[in-house]
Design a protein around this motif. Structure first.
Motif, PDB file in Angstrom:
ATOM      1  N   ARG A  16       0.820  -1.212   0.000  1.00 21.95           N
ATOM      2  CA  ARG A  16       0.000   0.000   0.000  1.00 21.95           C
ATOM      3  C   ARG A  16       0.853   1.260   0.000  1.00 21.95           C
ATOM      4  NH1 ARG A  16      -4.079  -1.880   4.853  1.00 21.95           N
ATOM      5  NH2 ARG A  16      -4.890  -3.737   3.808  1.00 21.95           N
ATOM      6  N   LYS A  74      -9.447   0.356  -4.211  1.00 18.35           N
ATOM      7  CA  LYS A  74     -10.105   1.651  -4.406  1.00 18.35           C
ATOM      8  C   LYS A  74      -9.753   2.305  -5.743  1.00 18.35           C
ATOM      9  CE  LYS A  74     -10.756   3.062   0.419  1.00 18.35           C
ATOM     10  NZ  LYS A  74     -10.518   4.136   1.418  1.00 18.35           N
ATOM     11  N   LEU A  75      -8.558   2.067  -6.237  1.00 20.98           N
ATOM     12  CA  LEU A  75      -8.105   2.731  -7.456  1.00 20.98           C
ATOM     13  C   LEU A  75      -8.380   1.862  -8.681  1.00 20.98           C
ATOM     14  CD1 LEU A  75      -4.719   4.215  -6.195  1.00 20.98           C
ATOM     15  CD2 LEU A  75      -6.769   5.488  -6.796  1.00 20.98           C
ATOM     16  N   ALA A 127      -4.420  13.370  -1.586  1.00 19.46           N
ATOM     17  CA  ALA A 127      -5.564  12.681  -2.197  1.00 19.46           C
ATOM     18  C   ALA A 127      -5.910  11.488  -1.311  1.00 19.46           C
ATOM     19  CB  ALA A 127      -5.233  12.225  -3.618  1.00 19.46           C
ATOM     20  N   PRO A 128      -6.685  11.709  -0.243  1.00 16.07           N
ATOM     21  CA  PRO A 128      -6.943  10.661   0.755  1.00 16.07           C
ATOM     22  C   PRO A 128      -7.517   9.368   0.196  1.00 16.07           C
ATOM     23  CG  PRO A 128      -7.656  12.807   1.569  1.00 16.07           C
ATOM     24  CD  PRO A 128      -7.301  12.999   0.124  1.00 16.07           C
ATOM     25  N   ASN A 129      -8.220   9.441  -0.937  1.00 15.33           N
ATOM     26  CA  ASN A 129      -8.796   8.226  -1.526  1.00 15.33           C
ATOM     27  C   ASN A 129      -7.791   7.430  -2.342  1.00 15.33           C
ATOM     28  OD1 ASN A 129     -11.375   8.597  -0.438  1.00 15.33           O
ATOM     29  ND2 ASN A 129     -11.987   9.944  -2.123  1.00 15.33           N
ATOM     30  N   TRP A 130      -6.619   8.008  -2.563  1.00 10.09           N
ATOM     31  CA  TRP A 130      -5.591   7.305  -3.329  1.00 10.09           C
ATOM     32  C   TRP A 130      -4.753   6.431  -2.393  1.00 10.09           C
ATOM     33  CZ3 TRP A 130      -2.767   9.317  -8.177  1.00 10.09           C
ATOM     34  CH2 TRP A 130      -3.708   9.598  -9.173  1.00 10.09           C
ATOM     35  N   ALA A 189       0.024   5.460   0.231  1.00 11.27           N
ATOM     36  CA  ALA A 189      -1.005   6.473   0.453  1.00 11.27           C
ATOM     37  C   ALA A 189      -0.377   7.852   0.322  1.00 11.27           C
ATOM     38  CB  ALA A 189      -1.625   6.314   1.842  1.00 11.27           C
ATOM     39  N   TYR A 238      -4.167  12.637 -11.689  1.00 10.30           N
ATOM     40  CA  TYR A 238      -4.828  13.427 -10.647  1.00 10.30           C
ATOM     41  C   TYR A 238      -4.376  14.874 -10.787  1.00 10.30           C
ATOM     42  CZ  TYR A 238      -5.667  15.415  -5.979  1.00 10.30           C
ATOM     43  OH  TYR A 238      -6.056  16.215  -4.931  1.00 10.30           O
TER      44      TYR A 238
END
Length: 285
Positions: free
Chosen positions: A206, A221-222, A212-215, A208, A231
Motif C-alpha cells: 500500500r 479503491k483505485l 488525495a486521501p482516496n488514493w 497512500a 490526478y
C-alpha cells in the motif's frame, strides 16, 4: 535459466497475496497481534527511541510500521533538496536525452518514459538527474516532501508487486516499471520541477498520499483498467521541505527525478549521497 525462486515469485498472485498479508498484520487479535508486533520490532532492531509512542502503544505490526517520529528526530537541512525518506541511495545519474535510461542495477536499465508511462513528461525531465532510495523494513516509512513548492499533478500506474530487495532488483527486468506506483509532480519554489515516484512492493503493497486521501494502492479503491490514472488538484496544495506527503505500508523504494533547471543549479545533486544511508531531511546536494 530462471531459478525456482524466480519462477515461484512470477507465478505467485503478488497483489492478492499482499492484500491478504496487509489485512493480516492489521488485525487486532488479543495477545497474538502484540506478540507479532514485538517479534517484528526485535527481528528488525527497530529504533523505538525515535518513535512518537512506545512499542506497547501500537496494536499490531501495521500500526508499528507507519509509526510517526518524536519531534526533533529528523531536523530538516538548510538545503533546497532533502531526502524524503529514511533509506539508502542505491543509484543516481544523469538523464541523457528524451530516451533517457536509468540504472536499476549492474547491467540492468530501464527508461524514464516507461517508468512514467508518459513520453511527453519524460521529455520534460531530459537532461535532469535521478536518484533511487531503497527503504528497508527497519526504516521509518513515512514520506516527506524533499522541496518547498506546490503540487502540479500526480499519477497512479497500476502494476504488479514484485519485491524490491537486492535479489529482485538484480533479476527482474524493468522492475520499477512493472510494479505499481504513485508519482507526485512538484513545482519547486525558485524554479524547476521534481518528481517523487513511490514504488510499491510485495507484502501489503500500500502507498497512500496525503493530498488525495482516496488514493491508497492495493486496497481495491483505485481503478486498474488504464495504464495510468492522472490526478489534478482542485485547489493550490503547497509543501514545505519536510512536510509529510504520504506513507508506505511495508517497505519499498522512492525514485527522485529532478529536471534540467535543478540539475544545472546543483551540478552535484544526488552524487555525494550515492551508496550511503540517508535520513529524512538530510541534504541531497
Amino acid at each position: 535459466m530462471n531459478s525456482p525462486r524466480y519462477v515461484f515469485m512470477k507465478l505467485l498472485p503478488k497483489n492478492l497475496e499482499s492484500r491478504l498479508f496487509g489485512n493480516l498484520i492489521n488485525l487486532k487479535i488479543p495477545v497474538l497481534s502484540k506478540l507479532a508486533r514485538n517479534l517484528f520490532a526485535k527481528a528488525y532492531h527497530l529504533e523505538m527511541s525515535e518513535a512518537s509512542k512506545p512499542l506497547s502503544a501500537y496494536a499490531n505490526i501495521g500500526e508499528l510500521f507507519v509509526r510517526t517520529l518524536a519531534p526533533g528526530k529528523r531536523p530538516i537541512a538548510d538545503a533546497e533538496i532533502v531526502s524524503p525518506v529514511d533509506g539508502r541511495e542505491s543509484q543516481s545519474g544523469i538523464l541523457y536525452g528524451e530516451n533517457a535510461e536509468m540504472i536499476q542495477a549492474k547491467g540492468k536499465t530501464y527508461s524514464l518514459a516507461e517508468l512514467l508511462r508518459d513520453k511527453e513528461l519524460a521529455a520534460h525531465f531530459a537532461r535532469g538527474r535521478f536518484a533511487t532510495i531503497y527503504l528497508a523494513p527497519f526504516n521509518y516509512h513515512r514520506i516527506h516532501s524533499p522541496v518547498s513548492g506546490k503540487l502540479i499533478a500526480a499519477s497512479y500506474c497500476p502494476g504488479t508487486l514484485w519485491p524490491v530487495n537486492n535479489w529482485s532488483v538484480n533479476r527482474v527486468e524493468g522492475l520499477f516499471c512493472i510494479n505499481e506506483r504513485i508519482t507526485t509532480r512538484i513545482a519547486v519554489d525558485g524554479g524547476g520541477e521534481l518528481l517523487l515516484v513511490k514504488v510499491g512492493a510485495t507484502n501489503v503493497g500500500r502507498i497512500a498520499v496525503n493530498y488525495a486521501p482516496n488514493w491508497i494502492t492495493n486496497v481495491g479503491k483505485l481503478p486498474r483498467h488504464a495504464p495510468r490514472i492522472d490526478y489534478t488538484p482542485q485547489e493550490e496544495y503547497r509543501f514545505k521541505r519536510g512536510d509529510e506527503l504520504g506513507r508506505f505500508e511495508m517497505g519499498s523504494t522512492v525514485i527522485l527525478i529532478a529536471d534540467e533547471i535543478l540539475a544545472n543549479r546543483h551540478p552535484e545533486l544526488f552524487a555525494k549521497t550515492l551508496g550511503k544511508a540517508v535520513k529524512m531531511g538530510e541534504s541531497l546536494l
